[in-house]
Design an enzyme around this catalytic site. Structure first.
Site, short mmCIF file in Angstrom:
data_model
loop_
_atom_site.label_atom_id
_atom_site.label_comp_id
_atom_site.label_asym_id
_atom_site.label_seq_id
_atom_site.Cartn_x
_atom_site.Cartn_y
_atom_site.Cartn_z
N ASN A 1 -9.78 26.46 32.61
CA ASN A 1 -8.43 26.54 33.18
C ASN A 1 -7.45 25.64 32.42
O ASN A 1 -6.70 24.86 33.03
CB ASN A 1 -8.42 26.18 34.67
CG ASN A 1 -9.02 27.29 35.53
OD1 ASN A 1 -10.10 27.13 36.08
ND2 ASN A 1 -8.36 28.43 35.62
N ASP B 1 -15.35 28.09 32.26
CA ASP B 1 -13.90 28.29 32.41
C ASP B 1 -13.24 26.93 32.56
O ASP B 1 -13.53 26.19 33.50
CB ASP B 1 -13.65 29.16 33.65
CG ASP B 1 -12.17 29.48 33.86
OD1 ASP B 1 -11.34 29.06 33.02
OD2 ASP B 1 -11.85 30.13 34.87
N LYS C 1 -20.45 31.87 36.02
CA LYS C 1 -19.40 31.15 35.28
C LYS C 1 -19.23 29.78 35.92
O LYS C 1 -19.09 29.68 37.14
CB LYS C 1 -18.13 31.99 35.35
CG LYS C 1 -16.81 31.27 35.32
CD LYS C 1 -15.67 32.27 35.19
CE LYS C 1 -14.42 31.78 35.89
NZ LYS C 1 -13.31 32.75 35.80
N LEU C 2 -19.25 28.75 35.10
CA LEU C 2 -19.10 27.39 35.59
C LEU C 2 -17.70 26.90 35.29
O LEU C 2 -17.24 26.97 34.14
CB LEU C 2 -20.10 26.46 34.89
CG LEU C 2 -21.58 26.87 34.89
CD1 LEU C 2 -22.40 25.83 34.11
CD2 LEU C 2 -22.10 27.00 36.32
N LYS C 3 -17.05 26.38 36.29
CA LYS C 3 -15.77 25.71 36.05
C LYS C 3 -16.08 24.37 35.39
O LYS C 3 -17.00 23.66 35.81
CB LYS C 3 -15.06 25.47 37.38
CG LYS C 3 -14.61 26.76 38.05
CD LYS C 3 -13.42 27.32 37.31
CE LYS C 3 -12.81 28.48 38.05
NZ LYS C 3 -11.70 29.07 37.29
N SER D 1 -18.14 32.87 40.13
CA SER D 1 -17.47 31.72 39.55
C SER D 1 -17.81 30.51 40.41
O SER D 1 -17.54 30.50 41.60
CB SER D 1 -15.96 31.99 39.55
OG SER D 1 -15.26 30.84 39.17
N ASP E 1 -7.23 33.93 29.82
CA ASP E 1 -6.86 34.32 31.18
C ASP E 1 -5.38 33.97 31.37
O ASP E 1 -4.50 34.81 31.16
CB ASP E 1 -7.79 33.56 32.16
CG ASP E 1 -7.42 33.73 33.62
OD1 ASP E 1 -6.49 34.48 33.94
OD2 ASP E 1 -8.06 33.09 34.50
N LYS F 1 -6.49 40.01 35.26
CA LYS F 1 -6.20 39.87 36.68
C LYS F 1 -4.92 40.66 36.90
O LYS F 1 -3.88 40.32 36.32
CB LYS F 1 -5.95 38.41 37.06
CG LYS F 1 -7.19 37.54 37.02
CD LYS F 1 -6.84 36.10 37.32
CE LYS F 1 -8.10 35.23 37.28
NZ LYS F 1 -7.79 33.80 37.14
N GLU G 1 -13.77 30.30 28.55
CA GLU G 1 -12.53 30.89 29.06
C GLU G 1 -11.41 29.85 29.09
O GLU G 1 -11.60 28.74 29.57
CB GLU G 1 -12.80 31.44 30.47
CG GLU G 1 -11.69 32.30 31.00
CD GLU G 1 -12.02 32.84 32.40
OE1 GLU G 1 -13.18 32.73 32.85
OE2 GLU G 1 -11.09 33.36 33.03
N GLY H 1 -10.80 37.11 39.16
CA GLY H 1 -10.61 37.06 40.61
C GLY H 1 -9.76 35.87 40.99
O GLY H 1 -9.69 34.88 40.24
O1 NPG Z 1 -14.30 34.78 42.50
O2 NPG Z 1 -12.24 35.25 42.99
C1 NPG Z 1 -13.11 34.53 42.49
C2 NPG Z 1 -12.69 33.26 41.83
C3 NPG Z 1 -12.70 33.38 40.36
O3 NPG Z 1 -12.71 31.35 39.18
C4 NPG Z 1 -12.05 32.20 39.73
N1 NPG Z 1 -10.75 32.13 39.83
O4 NPG Z 1 -9.11 30.37 37.30
O5 NPG Z 1 -9.96 32.31 37.38
C5 NPG Z 1 -9.65 31.25 37.92
C6 NPG Z 1 -10.01 31.03 39.38
C7 NPG Z 1 -8.88 30.79 40.33
C8 NPG Z 1 -9.10 30.92 41.67
C9 NPG Z 1 -7.65 30.45 39.93
C10 NPG Z 1 -8.09 30.72 42.59
C11 NPG Z 1 -6.63 30.25 40.85
C12 NPG Z 1 -6.87 30.38 42.18
#
Ligand code: NPG
Length: 369
Positions: A191, A189, A162-164, A136, A239, A263, A214, A291
């Site tokens: 969020n 993703d 995966k690109l935020k 990610s 998610d 998760k 996502e 994750g």
């Molecule tokens: O590789 O653990 C990892 C990070 C994966 O993008 C990731 N997590 O929104 O899924 C999510 C994001 C996240 C990370 C969200 C930390 C909240 C805290």
């Protein structure tokens, strides 16, 4: 059946190698609660996936600490002889707080399995010895920096990138990565950063052959996700919206998503996560393991979960080196083929090293009946 003799709550801090930016904020350090449960027979570890602020969900470290200390752990002590399967019922008097509950359930389950000399992966019904790893990639300061990071991750062998994204840093970024890497499994993703008014962005993203989009919309907007899914070609993955097996069933029935991110911390622990997996699998919906930048304790847990048969897409199960210079446990290593071994030792198959624990501890409190 075993009873709990003591529970240790520990807040730890681990610097991240690279700041991690999402549409809701930037993390430079992993700060979270580690739960150690001591039973009559063994001890077990669970990592709480809440962070310092209530940004990914309502839960955050100080709140989770209080929920554990003042409500969940006293219920655990009062329950006497129990099994991990009974904990969800024992905790029903506490509404919500799945991340705090998960840390307690997972630690207890780890102790139970260590006492029985059984692995978590075997207990959950894993059918894989290795799992495919995705990465990610946080929102970068520039498109050039993003391309440089993605090049590096692809060279390391990750099986999915995966690109935020966030409004304004989406279509052009994805276009650049896709044109540099025409054949990789690529997803985005958001969020929960968009609304249905942004449908033009999603129509544009439809042009890049993405594996999924996502959590595009607000976490409570299942009906709106269904409307969006009906209007775009790319599969939506949920998610934040999925907090229980019932949420997964509702989202699937509504057509709000075609893929589910699991998760374990978001849904109340490993046993609930298995139920979400079962619901999705019965409906023919692929799942993958999300994750939360976990230390080795949560990472071991995720690898066992990701080895279940319904986990057919690469997860955010990156190796320790993606996040930390020195993990709490022995580091988890990814092979050049982009896979990682599923731990097969007793329980989660990993234990924090005591020197690292000492060095990273910000606060510790031991609770006894
Ligand atoms: O590789 O653990 C990892 C990070 C994966 O993008 C990731 N997590 O929104 O899924 C999510 C994001 C996240 C990370 C969200 C930390 C909240 C805290």
């Amino acid at each position: 059946m075993t009873s709990v003799r003591a529970v240790e709550l520990r807040l730890f801090g681990l610097p991240l190698l690279r700041p991690f930016r999402t549409s809701f904020g930037t993390d430079t350090e992993k700060v979270a609660i580690l739960v150690r449960v001591v039973t009559d027979d063994a001890e077990g570890w669970g990592e709480c996936v809440a962070g310092p602020e209530p940004d990914f969900s309502e839960e955050f470290n100080e709140g989770a600490w209080r929920i554990l200390r003042d409500f969940l752990v006293p219920k655990l002590f009062a329950a006497g002889d129990v099994t991990a399967d009974e904990l969800a019922r024992i905790f029903t008097g506490v509404r919500g707080h799945p991340m705090a509950k998960a840390a307690a359930v997972d630690a207890f389950l780890d102790a139970e399995l260590r006492a029985a000399d059984r692995s978590l992966a075997g207990h959950l019904g894993a059918d894989k010895d290795r799992v495919a790893c995705g990465v990610s990639v946080g929102i970068a300061a520039s498109t050039d920096q993003l391309l440089e990071q993605v090049d590096g991750y692809v060279a390391e062998g990750y099986r999915r990138v995966k690109l935020k994204i966030e409004p304004g840093l989406d279509v052009e970024r994805v276009a650049a990565v896709r044109s540099a890497h025409p054949d990789i499994l690529l997803s985005v993703d958001a969020n929960a950063a968009y609304t249905l008014d942004d449908v033009a962005v999603f129509h544009a993203l439809d042009g890049f052959d993405l594996l999924m989009i996502e959590q595009p919309l607000h976490h409570e907007d299942l009906v709106e996700h269904a409307k969006l899914q009906a209007r775009i070609r790319t599969d939506i993955c949920l998610d934040e919206s999925i907090r229980s097996p019932a949420d997964a069933a509702a989202a699937i029935e509504l057509g709000a998503c075609r893929i589910v991110n699991i998760k374990q911390g978001r849904v109340g622990g490993l046993l609930e996560a298995k139920r979400v997996h079962d619901v999705a699998r019965a409906a023919g919906v692929p799942v993958w393991c999300g994750g939360m930048l976990e230390s080795g304790v949560g990472r071991a847990t995720n690898l066992a979960l990701a080895a279940l048969p319904g986990f057919v897409l690469p997860g955010d199960t990156s190796p320790s080196s993606r996040y930390f210079a020195d993990d709490l446990t022995e580091p988890f290593v990814m092979e050049p083929d982009g896979t990682m071994a599923v731990p097969r030792g007793p329980g989660i198959g990993a234990t924090p090293r005591s020197d690292r624990l000492q060095a990273c501890t910000l606060r510790v409190e031991t609770l006894e009946p």
